[in-house]
Design an enzyme around this catalytic site. Structure first.
Site, PDB file in Angstrom:
ATOM      1  N   ASP A 154       7.073 -38.910  97.584  1.00 21.25           N
ATOM      2  CA  ASP A 154       7.755 -39.831  96.673  1.00 21.25           C
ATOM      3  C   ASP A 154       6.780 -40.791  96.019  1.00 21.25           C
ATOM      4  O   ASP A 154       5.680 -41.050  96.525  1.00 21.25           O
ATOM      5  CB  ASP A 154       8.850 -40.615  97.410  1.00 21.25           C
ATOM      6  CG  ASP A 154       8.309 -41.538  98.486  1.00 21.25           C
ATOM      7  OD1 ASP A 154       7.410 -41.114  99.246  1.00 21.25           O
ATOM      8  OD2 ASP A 154       8.781 -42.697  98.584  1.00 21.25           O
ATOM      9  N   GLU A 156       8.495 -42.383 101.766  1.00 26.31           N
ATOM     10  CA  GLU A 156       7.550 -43.332 102.384  1.00 26.31           C
ATOM     11  C   GLU A 156       7.569 -44.673 101.685  1.00 26.31           C
ATOM     12  O   GLU A 156       7.448 -45.721 102.324  1.00 26.31           O
ATOM     13  CB  GLU A 156       6.139 -42.728 102.361  1.00 26.31           C
ATOM     14  CG  GLU A 156       5.104 -43.497 103.164  1.00 26.31           C
ATOM     15  CD  GLU A 156       4.330 -44.548 102.358  1.00 26.31           C
ATOM     16  OE1 GLU A 156       3.499 -45.263 102.952  1.00 26.31           O
ATOM     17  OE2 GLU A 156       4.554 -44.647 101.127  1.00 26.31           O
ATOM     18  N   GLU A 157       7.721 -44.663 100.366  1.00 30.24           N
ATOM     19  CA  GLU A 157       7.631 -45.897  99.594  1.00 30.24           C
ATOM     20  C   GLU A 157       8.787 -46.852  99.881  1.00 30.24           C
ATOM     21  O   GLU A 157       8.697 -48.043  99.563  1.00 30.24           O
ATOM     22  CB  GLU A 157       7.585 -45.582  98.095  1.00 30.24           C
ATOM     23  CG  GLU A 157       6.341 -44.838  97.645  1.00 30.24           C
ATOM     24  CD  GLU A 157       5.073 -45.668  97.715  1.00 30.24           C
ATOM     25  OE1 GLU A 157       5.150 -46.835  98.145  1.00 30.24           O
ATOM     26  OE2 GLU A 157       4.005 -45.149  97.351  1.00 30.24           O
TER      27      GLU A 157
END
Length: 419
Positions: free
Chosen positions: A90, A185-186
């Site tokens: 992502d 992850e972000e």
């Protein structure tokens, strides 16, 4: 294969891969409850599986949650620990990742880079110190209207190219090599549904760092906090002496936060901070979401206590209003785990050195998937991927630095077998 022969590899595909991957929009969405938070992340996942299968990596697959798993089988007669390389698919919600147009600025000579689709976006040599190390390199940027996506599609491209080279060069001896590509992850959910039993790795390295040559074994410890203010709603025409606006109370709390310390704008190195990331509400009820960060886990409670004391003091001026304060753990400093396994960092540092760079051990003012993986039982430091100026339109990466990252992966794999 000797270290000289590994470094003699020149048929890299990492730049071409990277430029293809960044054109796939994979922006995550913190407001979505699903995993992955955006279905479009699977578009990249599906492509990566196809490419891994085409390389001859026969178990490559993506699960229903958007995690990509693959194994490069051992070609060694030794019993070697199983090593995983991990990157996230992502891109940040902070800047658009739709219709990214990667541009290659060949043979960079220290000039400012004016991005063509918005001439106000200028990557200035004076403002990006690491550009001084890029003379003669090919610099890849976006066109000025989007982020680039080097965070972390540079890491993905590097792992993919290293996988290709390991399959092509069986003379590079290694144990089982696992590949893990994660969604979200972000937004702090990158390993929420990672199946570590399926992965079956002993140790791991995320390829998600910045400057070439760096390896990071320390992150922030992180909590999230939600402050909810309950005000008093009255028809505004009859509000005198009665209304207590939760919106205005929330604004007063934010105004009361320290500005010369405990704020991202006024801290660096290992200073912690309290940072409001979102505010919403009505006269009757308002919410402020905070992230709390510090390299020392014990300091989080201090910061949270100070934040709540500020809220309590402000709300006390409104006797008919109230607040609630909820804290949730997000991740912890991976150094607390990695210090128990010094060989992981030792091999990472030697791999960087063998790839022709001066290794630099760093701490991160942030977190990675490796933070949580370490506490889930998979010790995992973070190796450079080469990107800079993440999450914005000035993001850039060097083609040559990505190639160095590929060589570093090959050396890590080789060193675990050698030692």
């Amino acid at each position: 294969m000797s270290k000289f022969e590994i470094n003699n590899i020149s048929d890299f595909s990492v730049s071409e891969r990277f430029q293809r991957y960044v054109q796939i929009d994979t922006q995550s969405d913190a407001s979505s409850p699903t995993c992955p938070s955006t279905e479009k992340q699977k578009n990249l996942g599906n492509l990566l599986v196809e490419e891994l299968l085409a390389l001859g990596i026969s178990d490559a697959a993506m699960d229903e949650n958007g995690y990509v798993y693959a194994t490069i089988p051992s070609n060694s007669t030794k019993k070697v620990p199983t090593i995983c390389f991990c990157s996230h698919m992502d891109t940040s919600p902070d800047s658009s990742g739709k219709d990214v147009k990667p541009l290659v600025h060949h043979d960079y000579q220290g000039q400012d880079l004016v991005l063509p689709d918005d001439n106000s976006i200028i990557i200035k040599y004076s403002e990006h110190p690491d550009l001084a190390n890029q003379i003669g390199h090919n610099i890849i940027t976006a066109s000025g209207t989007t982020l680039l996506g080097a965070d972390d599609k540079a890491g993905i491209a590097e792992i993919m190219d290293a996988a290709r080279l390991l399959m092509k060069h069986p003379e590079i001896k290694h144990g089982d090599i696992k590949i893990l590509f994660t969604p979200d992850e972000e937004i702090g959910r990158g390993v929420d549904k990672a199946d570590l039993k399926r992965l079956a790795a002993d140790y791991a390295y995320t390829m998600d760092g910045e400057k070439a040559g760096t390896i990071e074994d320390e992150t922030f410890s992180a909590d999230g906090a939600t402050l909810t203010i309950h005000g008093v709603s009255v028809h505004p025409g009859f509000a005198k002496g009665k209304m207590q606006s939760a919106i205005k109370i929330a604004s007063a709390i934010i105004e009361a936060l320290p500005q010369d310390r405990l704020s991202p704008e006024s801290t660096n190195k290992k200073d912690g901070f309290v940072h409001p990331t979102n505010i919403s509400g009505t006269v009757e009820k308002a919410e402020i979401h905070f992230i709390i960060r510090d390299h020392l886990t014990v300091n989080l409670v201090k910061h949270e206590s100070e934040l709540e004391a500020i809220a309590k003091s402000v709300v006390a001026q409104y006797p008919n209003s109230s607040y609630t304060f909820e804290v949730k753990e997000q991740y912890r400093n991976m150094k607390e785990i990695l210090d128990q396994y010094p060989q992981i960092m030792e091999i990472g540092i030697e791999a960087i050195t063998r790839a022709g760079m001066k290794a630099e051990r760093r701490s991160i003012r942030g977190g990675t998937d490796g933070s949580r993986l370490s506490f889930m039982g998979l010790p995992c430091p973070n190796i450079f991927a080469g990107g800079h100026a993440f999450h914005g339109k000035q993001e850039w990466v060097s083609e040559q630095d990505m190639q160095k990252a590929v060589l570093t992966i090959l050396h890590v794999a080789s060193l675990w077998e050698e030692k």
